[in-house]
Design a protein around this motif. Structure first.
Motif, PDB file in Angstrom:
ATOM      1  N   PRO A  18      12.847  -9.918   7.355  1.00 38.88           N
ATOM      2  CA  PRO A  18      14.252  -9.946   6.942  1.00 38.88           C
ATOM      3  C   PRO A  18      14.588 -11.119   6.026  1.00 38.88           C
ATOM      4  N   ASN A  19      13.881 -12.245   6.179  1.00 42.14           N
ATOM      5  CA  ASN A  19      14.099 -13.377   5.271  1.00 42.14           C
ATOM      6  C   ASN A  19      13.616 -13.052   3.859  1.00 42.14           C
ATOM      7  N   LEU A  20      12.482 -12.353   3.763  1.00 44.28           N
ATOM      8  CA  LEU A  20      12.011 -11.907   2.456  1.00 44.28           C
ATOM      9  C   LEU A  20      13.002 -10.923   1.845  1.00 44.28           C
ATOM     10  N   ASN A  23      16.081 -12.638   0.412  1.00 48.63           N
ATOM     11  CA  ASN A  23      15.856 -13.344  -0.848  1.00 48.63           C
ATOM     12  C   ASN A  23      15.620 -12.391  -2.012  1.00 48.63           C
ATOM     13  N   PHE A  24      14.803 -11.374  -1.823  1.00 52.19           N
ATOM     14  CA  PHE A  24      14.574 -10.431  -2.913  1.00 52.19           C
ATOM     15  C   PHE A  24      15.869  -9.704  -3.284  1.00 52.19           C
ATOM     16  N   ASP A  25      16.698  -9.432  -2.289  1.00 53.72           N
ATOM     17  CA  ASP A  25      17.963  -8.742  -2.544  1.00 53.72           C
ATOM     18  C   ASP A  25      18.913  -9.599  -3.381  1.00 53.72           C
ATOM     19  N   ALA A  26      18.750 -10.913  -3.310  1.00 50.11           N
ATOM     20  CA  ALA A  26      19.675 -11.826  -3.989  1.00 50.11           C
ATOM     21  C   ALA A  26      19.182 -12.263  -5.369  1.00 50.11           C
ATOM     22  N   GLU A  31      15.613  -5.438  -7.277  1.00 53.04           N
ATOM     23  CA  GLU A  31      16.310  -4.503  -6.393  1.00 53.04           C
ATOM     24  C   GLU A  31      15.502  -4.272  -5.123  1.00 53.04           C
ATOM     25  N   LEU A  32      16.113  -4.538  -3.968  1.00 55.78           N
ATOM     26  CA  LEU A  32      15.469  -4.241  -2.694  1.00 55.78           C
ATOM     27  C   LEU A  32      15.579  -2.735  -2.472  1.00 55.78           C
ATOM     28  N   ALA A  33      14.481  -2.023  -2.697  1.00 58.29           N
ATOM     29  CA  ALA A  33      14.510  -0.565  -2.696  1.00 58.29           C
ATOM     30  C   ALA A  33      14.227   0.039  -1.329  1.00 58.29           C
ATOM     31  N   TRP A  34      13.301  -0.565  -0.585  1.00 56.70           N
ATOM     32  CA  TRP A  34      12.888  -0.032   0.716  1.00 56.70           C
ATOM     33  C   TRP A  34      12.736  -1.167   1.728  1.00 56.70           C
ATOM     34  N   CYS A  35      12.989  -0.836   2.991  1.00 50.64           N
ATOM     35  CA  CYS A  35      12.642  -1.691   4.126  1.00 50.64           C
ATOM     36  C   CYS A  35      11.901  -0.813   5.127  1.00 50.64           C
ATOM     37  N   CYS A  36      10.732  -1.265   5.559  1.00 50.66           N
ATOM     38  CA  CYS A  36       9.849  -0.422   6.368  1.00 50.66           C
ATOM     39  C   CYS A  36       9.376  -1.145   7.613  1.00 50.66           C
ATOM     40  N   ASP A  37       9.467  -0.463   8.749  1.00 51.82           N
ATOM     41  CA  ASP A  37       8.959  -1.005  10.008  1.00 51.82           C
ATOM     42  C   ASP A  37       8.894   0.135  11.020  1.00 51.82           C
ATOM     43  N   PRO A  38       7.879   0.161  11.873  1.00 51.11           N
ATOM     44  CA  PRO A  38       7.804   1.230  12.883  1.00 51.11           C
ATOM     45  C   PRO A  38       8.881   1.128  13.958  1.00 51.11           C
ATOM     46  N   SER A  39       9.505  -0.044  14.100  1.00 52.79           N
ATOM     47  CA  SER A  39      10.531  -0.243  15.120  1.00 52.79           C
ATOM     48  C   SER A  39      11.875   0.300  14.650  1.00 52.79           C
ATOM     49  N   ALA A  40      12.436   1.224  15.408  1.00 45.05           N
ATOM     50  CA  ALA A  40      13.746   1.794  15.078  1.00 45.05           C
ATOM     51  C   ALA A  40      14.832   0.723  15.143  1.00 45.05           C
ATOM     52  N   ASP A  41      14.727  -0.185  16.108  1.00 46.51           N
ATOM     53  CA  ASP A  41      15.728  -1.255  16.234  1.00 46.51           C
ATOM     54  C   ASP A  41      15.712  -2.153  15.004  1.00 46.51           C
ATOM     55  N   ALA A  42      14.510  -2.498  14.535  1.00 47.02           N
ATOM     56  CA  ALA A  42      14.397  -3.350  13.344  1.00 47.02           C
ATOM     57  C   ALA A  42      14.969  -2.646  12.122  1.00 47.02           C
ATOM     58  N   ARG A  49      22.389  -4.629   7.173  1.00 47.68           N
ATOM     59  CA  ARG A  49      22.462  -5.796   6.293  1.00 47.68           C
ATOM     60  C   ARG A  49      22.269  -5.429   4.825  1.00 47.68           C
ATOM     61  N   PHE A  50      21.430  -4.420   4.571  1.00 42.78           N
ATOM     62  CA  PHE A  50      21.105  -4.045   3.191  1.00 42.78           C
ATOM     63  C   PHE A  50      21.341  -2.541   3.006  1.00 42.78           C
ATOM     64  N   PRO A  51      22.584  -2.138   2.944  1.00 40.77           N
ATOM     65  CA  PRO A  51      22.910  -0.704   2.924  1.00 40.77           C
ATOM     66  C   PRO A  51      22.379   0.040   1.700  1.00 40.77           C
ATOM     67  N   ARG A  52      22.066  -0.676   0.618  1.00 43.77           N
ATOM     68  CA  ARG A  52      21.579   0.007  -0.585  1.00 43.77           C
ATOM     69  C   ARG A  52      20.091   0.324  -0.510  1.00 43.77           C
ATOM     70  N   ALA A  53      19.393  -0.296   0.430  1.00 45.37           N
ATOM     71  CA  ALA A  53      17.954  -0.061   0.559  1.00 45.37           C
ATOM     72  C   ALA A  53      17.686   1.140   1.463  1.00 45.37           C
ATOM     73  N   ARG A  54      16.662   1.899   1.127  1.00 48.77           N
ATOM     74  CA  ARG A  54      16.235   2.990   1.990  1.00 48.77           C
ATOM     75  C   ARG A  54      15.365   2.414   3.103  1.00 48.77           C
ATOM     76  N   VAL A  55      15.382   3.058   4.263  1.00 50.05           N
ATOM     77  CA  VAL A  55      14.588   2.573   5.398  1.00 50.05           C
ATOM     78  C   VAL A  55      13.650   3.676   5.869  1.00 50.05           C
ATOM     79  N   THR A  56      12.491   3.240   6.360  1.00 48.25           N
ATOM     80  CA  THR A  56      11.503   4.181   6.867  1.00 48.25           C
ATOM     81  C   THR A  56      10.594   3.483   7.860  1.00 48.25           C
ATOM     82  N   GLY A  57       9.942   4.276   8.680  1.00 52.29           N
ATOM     83  CA  GLY A  57       8.963   3.724   9.612  1.00 52.29           C
ATOM     84  C   GLY A  57       7.541   3.937   9.149  1.00 52.29           C
TER      85      GLY A  57
END
Length: 339
Positions: A18-20, A23-26, A31-42, A49-57
């Motif tokens: 999330p710290n990365l 910073n990349f978003d700012a 452009e922060l395009a994707w955020c990926c993690d197997p954890s649904a909570d994460a 926090r980053f509504p413009r980024a797509r999320v996936t596991g």
């Protein structure tokens, strides 16, 4: 690379990811395009926090997106090498957190993939981008500390989080080894380590490392997550002056000590102790992680090798592996531990 903004994905949303992403978003032009993690909570937390980024596991979904230019990996260390190779072979530039791999063979595999795919590979050796460490590097290069650097020592101590998948050498030492190699600008000819496993069997909580370099420079590292003090400090002793970088200090993170031994002119071979003043240069109050992320973006845009490139990451892993080999050899033969 695509025209316009650099589209980047962050994979691994535990503590550091999330710290990365922040910073990349700012960064302008990124452009922060994707955020990926197997954890649904994460994923849920970063999506807010980053509504413009797509999320996936699933990282495969990220790598299949041709509009993604680069991927930043902040996953568990054991996954770094395999994921970095996948990212590079998918045609994406790759930022991978330290250490780049858990073995020299795996690190070499990542470097080879970057060279073959002609993509930028950068390792997250964060302290190399800290303004205080950069200033310390300038002091060692300029001769401000003398015509020779005698030795360097570092303390990275804390009563910290226990880890079962890596010992204090790999968890903490990757930081300090990268700084020592950055300051020394050479690889050690000797690497010795001793440690003890007090809390968990065969997982060293405290490690003492000694490095000797071909130039005669030596370095000592004290690494521990079982200590009452929280220290993040380096000291460089030169033939003329000495300097300390203390990352825990709120002010005066870098101090230069005009101390040493001067030869008395009237007597051959006689020396006197010189205890001059202490100077604390002002260090820019900029987040090192922002500097590091901006450097990655600029390296991708310009097509140049970053400061902490794959070769740098490989050097750090090579030293860590040699220290681990020494650590293994120093263990009691009967399997006894401190626990």
């Amino acid at each position: 690379m695509n025209e316009g903004s650099l589209r980047i994905a962050v994979v691994g949303l535990g503590y550091w990811g999330p710290n990365l992403a922040r910073n990349f978003d700012a960064i302008a032009g990124c452009e922060l395009a994707w955020c990926c993690d197997p954890s649904a909570d994460a994923r849920e937390q970063v999506a807010a926090r980053f509504p413009r980024a797509r999320v996936t596991g699933d990282i495969a979904e990220v790598l299949a997106d041709d509009s993604v230019d680069a991927v930043a990996l902040a996953t568990p260390v054991a996954t770094h090498a395999d994921l970095a190779v996948r990212v590079l072979e998918a045609g994406k530039h790759c930022f991978v957190e330290k250490p780049m791999a858990q073995s020299v063979a795996d690190a070499e595999r990542v470097v080879a993939a970057a060279d073959e795919c002609r993509r930028v590979l950068m390792v997250g050796h964060l302290l190399e981008y800290h303004p205080g460490v950069q200033m310390l590097k300038q002091l060692t290069q300029s001769g401000e500390l003398g015509d020779r650097i005698y030795y360097i020592y570092g303390n990275r101590l804390n009563l910290g989080k226990l880890r079962a998948d890596e010992n204090a050498l790999w968890s903490l030492g990757a930081h300090d080894v990268s700084v020592v190699l950055y300051l020394a600008d050479e690889e050690p000819s000797e690497a010795v380590a001793h440690g003890e496993s007090y809390v968990q069997e065969r997982v060293e909580d405290v490690v003492f490392c000694f490095l000797r370099f071909p130039s005669g420079l030596s370095a000592h590292l004290h690494l521990s997550w079982l200590d009452p003090h929280k220290e993040r400090r380096f000291t460089v002793v030169g033939s003329r002056r000495m300097a300390t970088f203390d990352d825990m200090a709120l002010e005066g993170k870098l101090s230069i000590f005009d101390k040493g031994f001067d030869q008395v002119s009237r007597g051959y071979g006689e020396y006197i102790t010189r205890t001059g003043g202490i100077v604390s240069p002002q260090i820019p109050n900029v987040e090192p992680l922002r500097i590091e992320c901006e450097h990655f973006v600029e390296s991708v845009r310009d097509g140049r090798r970053p400061r902490s490139d794959g070769a740098s990451g490989l050097r750090v892993v090579r030293v860590l592996e040699e220290l681990q080999r020494s650590l293994d050899a120093s263990r009691p033969q009967d399997g006894r531990t401190g626990s």
